[in-house]
Write a protein that holds these residues in place. Sequence first.
Motif, PDB file in Angstrom:
ATOM      1  N   UNK A  93       0.795  -1.218   0.000  1.00 11.44           N
ATOM      2  CA  UNK A  93       0.000   0.000   0.000  1.00 11.44           C
ATOM      3  C   UNK A  93       0.824   1.262   0.000  1.00 11.44           C
ATOM      4  N   UNK A  94       2.056   1.187   0.465  1.00  6.13           N
ATOM      5  CA  UNK A  94       2.954   2.339   0.420  1.00  6.13           C
ATOM      6  C   UNK A  94       4.395   1.855   0.476  1.00  6.13           C
ATOM      7  N   UNK A  95       5.295   2.646  -0.117  1.00  6.12           N
ATOM      8  CA  UNK A  95       6.719   2.326  -0.116  1.00  6.12           C
ATOM      9  C   UNK A  95       7.507   3.594   0.108  1.00  6.12           C
ATOM     10  N   UNK A  96       8.721   3.440   0.628  1.00  3.84           N
ATOM     11  CA  UNK A  96       9.647   4.561   0.798  1.00  3.84           C
ATOM     12  C   UNK A  96      10.740   4.419  -0.255  1.00  3.84           C
ATOM     13  N   UNK A  97      10.955   5.473  -1.024  1.00  2.00           N
ATOM     14  CA  UNK A  97      11.959   5.430  -2.075  1.00  2.00           C
ATOM     15  C   UNK A  97      12.403   6.857  -2.355  1.00  2.00           C
ATOM     16  N   UNK A  98      13.261   7.031  -3.354  1.00  3.04           N
ATOM     17  CA  UNK A  98      13.713   8.368  -3.700  1.00  3.04           C
ATOM     18  C   UNK A  98      12.702   9.044  -4.626  1.00  3.04           C
ATOM     19  N   UNK A  99      12.796  10.349  -4.732  1.00  7.84           N
ATOM     20  CA  UNK A  99      11.824  11.108  -5.513  1.00  7.84           C
ATOM     21  C   UNK A  99      11.830  10.742  -6.999  1.00  7.84           C
ATOM     22  N   UNK A 100      12.976  10.655  -7.679  1.00  6.79           N
ATOM     23  CA  UNK A 100      12.926  10.281  -9.103  1.00  6.79           C
ATOM     24  C   UNK A 100      12.353   8.885  -9.343  1.00  6.79           C
ATOM     25  N   UNK A 101      12.684   7.931  -8.462  1.00  5.47           N
ATOM     26  CA  UNK A 101      12.123   6.590  -8.620  1.00  5.47           C
ATOM     27  C   UNK A 101      10.616   6.618  -8.404  1.00  5.47           C
ATOM     28  N   UNK A 102      10.173   7.373  -7.413  1.00  2.92           N
ATOM     29  CA  UNK A 102       8.739   7.450  -7.130  1.00  2.92           C
ATOM     30  C   UNK A 102       7.982   8.055  -8.303  1.00  2.92           C
ATOM     31  N   UNK A 103       8.535   9.092  -8.917  1.00  2.00           N
ATOM     32  CA  UNK A 103       7.869   9.713 -10.062  1.00  2.00           C
ATOM     33  C   UNK A 103       7.802   8.759 -11.248  1.00  2.00           C
ATOM     34  N   UNK A 104       8.842   7.964 -11.425  1.00  2.00           N
ATOM     35  CA  UNK A 104       8.858   7.015 -12.534  1.00  2.00           C
ATOM     36  C   UNK A 104       7.879   5.872 -12.286  1.00  2.00           C
ATOM     37  N   UNK A 105       7.847   5.360 -11.077  1.00  2.00           N
ATOM     38  CA  UNK A 105       6.959   4.242 -10.747  1.00  2.00           C
ATOM     39  C   UNK A 105       5.513   4.701 -10.738  1.00  2.00           C
ATOM     40  N   UNK A 106       5.279   5.936 -10.350  1.00  2.00           N
ATOM     41  CA  UNK A 106       3.911   6.453 -10.265  1.00  2.00           C
ATOM     42  C   UNK A 106       3.193   6.347 -11.616  1.00  2.00           C
ATOM     43  N   UNK A 107       3.857   6.741 -12.697  1.00  2.00           N
ATOM     44  CA  UNK A 107       3.246   6.687 -14.028  1.00  2.00           C
ATOM     45  C   UNK A 107       2.933   5.235 -14.411  1.00  2.00           C
ATOM     46  N   UNK A 108       3.841   4.326 -14.102  1.00  2.00           N
ATOM     47  CA  UNK A 108       3.648   2.910 -14.409  1.00  2.00           C
ATOM     48  C   UNK A 108       2.474   2.335 -13.624  1.00  2.00           C
ATOM     49  N   UNK A 109       2.394   2.659 -12.337  1.00  2.00           N
ATOM     50  CA  UNK A 109       1.337   2.140 -11.467  1.00  2.00           C
ATOM     51  C   UNK A 109      -0.026   2.672 -11.891  1.00  2.00           C
ATOM     52  N   UNK A 110      -0.075   3.946 -12.273  1.00  2.00           N
ATOM     53  CA  UNK A 110      -1.358   4.532 -12.687  1.00  2.00           C
ATOM     54  C   UNK A 110      -1.913   3.801 -13.913  1.00  2.00           C
ATOM     55  N   UNK A 111      -1.045   3.432 -14.847  1.00  2.00           N
ATOM     56  CA  UNK A 111      -1.499   2.705 -16.037  1.00  2.00           C
ATOM     57  C   UNK A 111      -1.992   1.311 -15.668  1.00  2.00           C
ATOM     58  N   UNK A 112      -1.300   0.652 -14.736  1.00  2.00           N
ATOM     59  CA  UNK A 112      -1.713  -0.693 -14.328  1.00  2.00           C
ATOM     60  C   UNK A 112      -3.064  -0.660 -13.612  1.00  2.00           C
ATOM     61  N   UNK A 113      -3.264   0.332 -12.745  1.00  4.24           N
ATOM     62  CA  UNK A 113      -4.536   0.420 -12.029  1.00  4.24           C
ATOM     63  C   UNK A 113      -5.667   0.739 -13.002  1.00  4.24           C
ATOM     64  N   UNK A 114      -5.397   1.576 -13.993  1.00  2.60           N
ATOM     65  CA  UNK A 114      -6.417   1.873 -14.998  1.00  2.60           C
ATOM     66  C   UNK A 114      -6.830   0.602 -15.736  1.00  2.60           C
ATOM     67  N   UNK A 115      -5.873  -0.261 -16.048  1.00  5.32           N
ATOM     68  CA  UNK A 115      -6.204  -1.541 -16.682  1.00  5.32           C
ATOM     69  C   UNK A 115      -6.970  -2.447 -15.718  1.00  5.32           C
ATOM     70  N   UNK A 116      -6.624  -2.409 -14.440  1.00  6.41           N
ATOM     71  CA  UNK A 116      -7.237  -3.310 -13.462  1.00  6.41           C
ATOM     72  C   UNK A 116      -8.649  -2.890 -13.088  1.00  6.41           C
ATOM     73  N   UNK A 117      -9.057  -1.678 -13.441  1.00  4.29           N
ATOM     74  CA  UNK A 117     -10.420  -1.237 -13.130  1.00  4.29           C
ATOM     75  C   UNK A 117     -11.455  -2.076 -13.864  1.00  4.29           C
ATOM     76  N   UNK A 118     -11.106  -2.513 -15.076  1.00  2.02           N
ATOM     77  CA  UNK A 118     -11.985  -3.410 -15.829  1.00  2.02           C
ATOM     78  C   UNK A 118     -11.374  -4.806 -15.768  1.00  2.02           C
ATOM     79  N   UNK A 119     -12.029  -5.683 -15.067  1.00  3.73           N
ATOM     80  CA  UNK A 119     -11.499  -7.024 -14.871  1.00  3.73           C
ATOM     81  C   UNK A 119     -11.920  -7.917 -16.036  1.00  3.73           C
ATOM     82  N   UNK A 120     -11.131  -7.877 -17.112  1.00  7.20           N
ATOM     83  CA  UNK A 120     -11.372  -8.795 -18.223  1.00  7.20           C
ATOM     84  C   UNK A 120     -10.064  -9.478 -18.609  1.00  7.20           C
TER      85      UNK A 120
END
Length: 180
Positions: A32-59
Amino acid sequence: MRHMIRGRQLSRDTEHRKALRRNLAQSLFEHGKIRTTLPKAKEVRAFVEKLITLARQNNLNNRRRVIQLMQDRRLVDDEQEFTGQTVIQKLFDEIGPAFADRAGGYTRIIKTSDFRIGDGGDIVVLQLITVDAAPTGTARRTAGLRRKRNERRRLFASRSLKKTDAKPEAAAEAKAEPQA
């Protein structure tokens, strides 16, 4: 020039960068939460947002796309025992439906006052919006390096003086008790 080149290099080659992004995303979904550096967090954030958008529709198609982007791993509990659930299952069964009515912005980055000792990298908390946790740490002050070092020295000196002052008193009390 860097026309149309997206993402951060993070001083890693391509395979290492993909593995880092994948592992951080899996840890974020698991805890649910992680501690990391700011550049890594910004990079992972974009990736995670795309995955959650895909996971909203369970097909099936979205599940295959997520598996392609992120290899699956099993979840463990506090005693390091397998729970029988994987990260992908948790993403599609719990996290995706939780954001079904939200249009985006599934994560937040909270800056903390912590930094890495070795290189001074900023430490942030990247968390899912569903996790309601107070930010850790205090507000960052913009003091110079010398001022910060001086403050740390004074704090250390005051703590060590308190410890040395407390030891003779405790020793005197210990000597007084057996005689009584």
